[in-house]
Design a protein around this motif. Sequence first.
Motif, PDB file in Angstrom:
ATOM      1  N   ILE A   1       0.835  -1.206   0.000  1.00 51.93           N
ATOM      2  CA  ILE A   1       0.000   0.000   0.000  1.00 51.93           C
ATOM      3  C   ILE A   1       0.867   1.252   0.000  1.00 51.93           C
ATOM      4  O   ILE A   1       0.553   2.248  -0.673  1.00 51.93           O
ATOM      5  CB  ILE A   1      -0.950  -0.026   1.210  1.00 51.93           C
ATOM      6  N   ALA A   2       1.984   1.221   0.740  1.00 51.19           N
ATOM      7  CA  ALA A   2       2.908   2.355   0.715  1.00 51.19           C
ATOM      8  C   ALA A   2       3.460   2.576  -0.691  1.00 51.19           C
ATOM      9  O   ALA A   2       3.589   3.725  -1.151  1.00 51.19           O
ATOM     10  CB  ALA A   2       4.043   2.121   1.709  1.00 51.19           C
ATOM     11  N   ILE A   3       3.773   1.489  -1.398  1.00 54.13           N
ATOM     12  CA  ILE A   3       4.262   1.604  -2.778  1.00 54.13           C
ATOM     13  C   ILE A   3       3.177   2.183  -3.684  1.00 54.13           C
ATOM     14  O   ILE A   3       3.459   3.032  -4.550  1.00 54.13           O
ATOM     15  CB  ILE A   3       4.731   0.227  -3.283  1.00 54.13           C
ATOM     16  N   ASN A   4       1.934   1.741  -3.494  1.00 54.32           N
ATOM     17  CA  ASN A   4       0.832   2.294  -4.293  1.00 54.32           C
ATOM     18  C   ASN A   4       0.703   3.799  -4.094  1.00 54.32           C
ATOM     19  O   ASN A   4       0.531   4.563  -5.052  1.00 54.32           O
ATOM     20  CB  ASN A   4      -0.480   1.608  -3.919  1.00 54.32           C
ATOM     21  N   MET A   5       0.795   4.236  -2.840  1.00 55.42           N
ATOM     22  CA  MET A   5       0.661   5.664  -2.559  1.00 55.42           C
ATOM     23  C   MET A   5       1.853   6.450  -3.083  1.00 55.42           C
ATOM     24  O   MET A   5       1.697   7.566  -3.602  1.00 55.42           O
ATOM     25  CB  MET A   5       0.485   5.873  -1.057  1.00 55.42           C
ATOM     26  N   MET A   6       3.056   5.880  -2.966  1.00 56.74           N
ATOM     27  CA  MET A   6       4.232   6.545  -3.529  1.00 56.74           C
ATOM     28  C   MET A   6       4.108   6.680  -5.044  1.00 56.74           C
ATOM     29  O   MET A   6       4.473   7.720  -5.619  1.00 56.74           O
ATOM     30  CB  MET A   6       5.489   5.755  -3.164  1.00 56.74           C
ATOM     31  N   SER A   7       3.576   5.645  -5.687  1.00 51.07           N
ATOM     32  CA  SER A   7       3.381   5.706  -7.141  1.00 51.07           C
ATOM     33  C   SER A   7       2.398   6.810  -7.511  1.00 51.07           C
ATOM     34  O   SER A   7       2.606   7.545  -8.487  1.00 51.07           O
ATOM     35  CB  SER A   7       2.881   4.352  -7.661  1.00 51.07           C
ATOM     36  N   LEU A   8       1.326   6.941  -6.723  1.00 51.92           N
ATOM     37  CA  LEU A   8       0.345   7.992  -6.991  1.00 51.92           C
ATOM     38  C   LEU A   8       0.946   9.380  -6.793  1.00 51.92           C
ATOM     39  O   LEU A   8       0.648  10.313  -7.548  1.00 51.92           O
ATOM     40  CB  LEU A   8      -0.871   7.804  -6.081  1.00 51.92           C
ATOM     41  N   VAL A   9       1.800   9.525  -5.779  1.00 49.26           N
ATOM     42  CA  VAL A   9       2.466  10.812  -5.553  1.00 49.26           C
ATOM     43  C   VAL A   9       3.368  11.160  -6.731  1.00 49.26           C
ATOM     44  O   VAL A   9       3.395  12.313  -7.202  1.00 49.26           O
ATOM     45  CB  VAL A   9       3.270  10.768  -4.237  1.00 49.26           C
TER      46      VAL A   9
ATOM     47  N   PHE B   1       4.489  -5.914  -8.217  1.00 44.43           N
ATOM     48  CA  PHE B   1       4.106  -7.193  -8.819  1.00 44.43           C
ATOM     49  C   PHE B   1       4.662  -8.363  -8.014  1.00 44.43           C
ATOM     50  O   PHE B   1       3.954  -9.352  -7.753  1.00 44.43           O
ATOM     51  CB  PHE B   1       4.603  -7.254 -10.263  1.00 44.43           C
ATOM     52  N   ILE B   2       5.922  -8.246  -7.599  1.00 42.78           N
ATOM     53  CA  ILE B   2       6.543  -9.324  -6.819  1.00 42.78           C
ATOM     54  C   ILE B   2       5.836  -9.481  -5.472  1.00 42.78           C
ATOM     55  O   ILE B   2       5.504 -10.597  -5.044  1.00 42.78           O
ATOM     56  CB  ILE B   2       8.042  -9.045  -6.624  1.00 42.78           C
ATOM     57  N   LEU B   3       5.595  -8.341  -4.794  1.00 42.67           N
ATOM     58  CA  LEU B   3       4.920  -8.400  -3.495  1.00 42.67           C
ATOM     59  C   LEU B   3       3.501  -8.954  -3.630  1.00 42.67           C
ATOM     60  O   LEU B   3       3.053  -9.751  -2.791  1.00 42.67           O
ATOM     61  CB  LEU B   3       4.886  -7.009  -2.866  1.00 42.67           C
ATOM     62  N   SER B   4       2.787  -8.534  -4.676  1.00 40.54           N
ATOM     63  CA  SER B   4       1.419  -9.035  -4.885  1.00 40.54           C
ATOM     64  C   SER B   4       1.421 -10.542  -5.101  1.00 40.54           C
ATOM     65  O   SER B   4       0.555 -11.259  -4.573  1.00 40.54           O
ATOM     66  CB  SER B   4       0.777  -8.332  -6.085  1.00 40.54           C
ATOM     67  N   SER B   5       2.391 -11.028  -5.867  1.00 41.74           N
ATOM     68  CA  SER B   5       2.477 -12.473  -6.109  1.00 41.74           C
ATOM     69  C   SER B   5       2.739 -13.230  -4.812  1.00 41.74           C
ATOM     70  O   SER B   5       2.122 -14.275  -4.551  1.00 41.74           O
ATOM     71  CB  SER B   5       3.587 -12.765  -7.126  1.00 41.74           C
ATOM     72  N   VAL B   6       3.638 -12.685  -3.979  1.00 47.82           N
ATOM     73  CA  VAL B   6       3.940 -13.340  -2.702  1.00 47.82           C
ATOM     74  C   VAL B   6       2.721 -13.314  -1.783  1.00 47.82           C
ATOM     75  O   VAL B   6       2.399 -14.318  -1.121  1.00 47.82           O
ATOM     76  CB  VAL B   6       5.152 -12.661  -2.031  1.00 47.82           C
ATOM     77  N   ILE B   7       2.017 -12.172  -1.743  1.00 44.97           N
ATOM     78  CA  ILE B   7       0.841 -12.052  -0.872  1.00 44.97           C
ATOM     79  C   ILE B   7      -0.260 -13.012  -1.310  1.00 44.97           C
ATOM     80  O   ILE B   7      -0.861 -13.717  -0.485  1.00 44.97           O
ATOM     81  CB  ILE B   7       0.331 -10.597  -0.867  1.00 44.97           C
ATOM     82  N   VAL B   8      -0.534 -13.046  -2.616  1.00 43.10           N
ATOM     83  CA  VAL B   8      -1.592 -13.939  -3.121  1.00 43.10           C
ATOM     84  C   VAL B   8      -1.232 -15.399  -2.865  1.00 43.10           C
ATOM     85  O   VAL B   8      -2.077 -16.202  -2.429  1.00 43.10           O
ATOM     86  CB  VAL B   8      -1.826 -13.680  -4.622  1.00 43.10           C
ATOM     87  N   SER B   9       0.027 -15.760  -3.106  1.00 41.49           N
ATOM     88  CA  SER B   9       0.449 -17.147  -2.872  1.00 41.49           C
ATOM     89  C   SER B   9       0.367 -17.505  -1.388  1.00 41.49           C
ATOM     90  O   SER B   9      -0.125 -18.585  -1.025  1.00 41.49           O
ATOM     91  CB  SER B   9       1.880 -17.350  -3.382  1.00 41.49           C
ATOM     92  N   SER B  10       0.827 -16.595  -0.529  1.00 44.52           N
ATOM     93  CA  SER B  10       0.775 -16.855   0.917  1.00 44.52           C
ATOM     94  C   SER B  10      -0.663 -16.939   1.408  1.00 44.52           C
ATOM     95  O   SER B  10      -1.003 -17.801   2.231  1.00 44.52           O
ATOM     96  CB  SER B  10       1.521 -15.748   1.670  1.00 44.52           C
ATOM     97  N   ASN B  11      -1.507 -16.049   0.883  1.00 43.45           N
ATOM     98  CA  ASN B  11      -2.913 -16.064   1.283  1.00 43.45           C
ATOM     99  C   ASN B  11      -3.603 -17.346   0.832  1.00 43.45           C
ATOM    100  O   ASN B  11      -4.399 -17.937   1.573  1.00 43.45           O
ATOM    101  CB  ASN B  11      -3.616 -14.848   0.679  1.00 43.45           C
ATOM    102  N   SER B  12      -3.291 -17.790  -0.377  1.00 49.80           N
ATOM    103  CA  SER B  12      -3.865 -19.043  -0.876  1.00 49.80           C
ATOM    104  C   SER B  12      -3.377 -20.229  -0.052  1.00 49.80           C
ATOM    105  O   SER B  12      -4.157 -21.142   0.265  1.00 49.80           O
ATOM    106  CB  SER B  12      -3.491 -19.237  -2.348  1.00 49.80           C
ATOM    107  N   TRP B  13      -2.093 -20.216   0.297  1.00 45.79           N
ATOM    108  CA  TRP B  13      -1.546 -21.298   1.120  1.00 45.79           C
ATOM    109  C   TRP B  13      -2.195 -21.308   2.500  1.00 45.79           C
ATOM    110  O   TRP B  13      -2.526 -22.367   3.040  1.00 45.79           O
ATOM    111  CB  TRP B  13      -0.034 -21.123   1.243  1.00 45.79           C
ATOM    112  N   LEU B  14      -2.397 -20.108   3.077  1.00 47.28           N
ATOM    113  CA  LEU B  14      -3.045 -20.004   4.383  1.00 47.28           C
ATOM    114  C   LEU B  14      -4.477 -20.527   4.321  1.00 47.28           C
ATOM    115  O   LEU B  14      -4.930 -21.263   5.206  1.00 47.28           O
ATOM    116  CB  LEU B  14      -3.030 -18.542   4.844  1.00 47.28           C
TER     117      LEU B  14
END
Length: 313
Positions: free
Chosen positions: A38-46, A84-97
């Motif tokens: 989320i911090a990266i998203n906001m930095m990108s918007l700035v 993209f890398i963080l999103s992939s890790v989050i989605v994979s971890s969430n699916s595993w959980l």
Amino acid sequence: MKSMSSNKKESFKHWYLSHLLANPIIFITIVLLTCILIAINMMSLVIVGKIVDLAISWNGNINEGLSLLNNNILIILILFLIRFILSSVIVSSNSWLAWNANKRIKNEFFEQIQNKPMKFHDTVRTGEIVSLTNIDVGQIVEFINPGLRVFMNIIISLFFSAFFFISVLNAPLLFICLIPFLIAYILTFIRFNRNMAPVSEGFMRKYGIMSTAVQENINAAKVIRAFAEESYEREKFHKHILDLKQTWHKRLILQARYFPSLILLGAISFLGLFGVFLIIIYGNLTIGAIVSFDGFLLFLLYNTYDLPFAVTL
């Protein structure tokens, strides 16, 4: 009765959290990576806002301006690669959980079913057990994936917004004007969730009844034909279908009255016009700041669309 229902809710919460936090390292990792994302998203918007200001108000050397523009675009590309890398890790971890929670819940369910006395198996119908195993457990697991990810995105975004709007964008007045919209946004979602919860619960219960009726008709097909009861069973099953259809219509009506998205759209329009007014009157804002501000609200709007389907349905 109220104390019993509240005790059941509390016991369910403790039971659910025990499965959710069975892998605390994975859960904490998901939370931390979501904060970074989320911090990266906001930095990108700035940075996008800075590019807009650069394109509008740059009066210096053209080559120098193009160099700054290329640098900002390169930073955005790098941030999106990290995103993209963080999103992939989050989605994979969430699916595993979610997969592990699903496995533990079903193992616990089967173990309890096997340890039940014979009287329980004589009274409970097979269709109800099948519905509990597939539909109810599946709905519980869906809150983890994708529900938990969407829910965390919205909650963490709301906390991060105050810092970015006031410290980074230097737009405290816009943030103050956003607060009534956020209060209405939260209250309308809570109201939506309260209205949807009993309807969704009734839908799952009636779906279980329909599954039971299907299972009984399949198992007793020979008996039904022997006594020529096809029309009676068909009429009974038709009643279950109509009852389920009415509950489904109630869900659709409640979904049509999902107002948080409309509130965010109203906030985007109002704050965009109000920001232009501040630029004209006081000149203490830039077009880029308004673009960044509304960009965050659009990001929040994207998650808001998915939230009811992930959490309540």
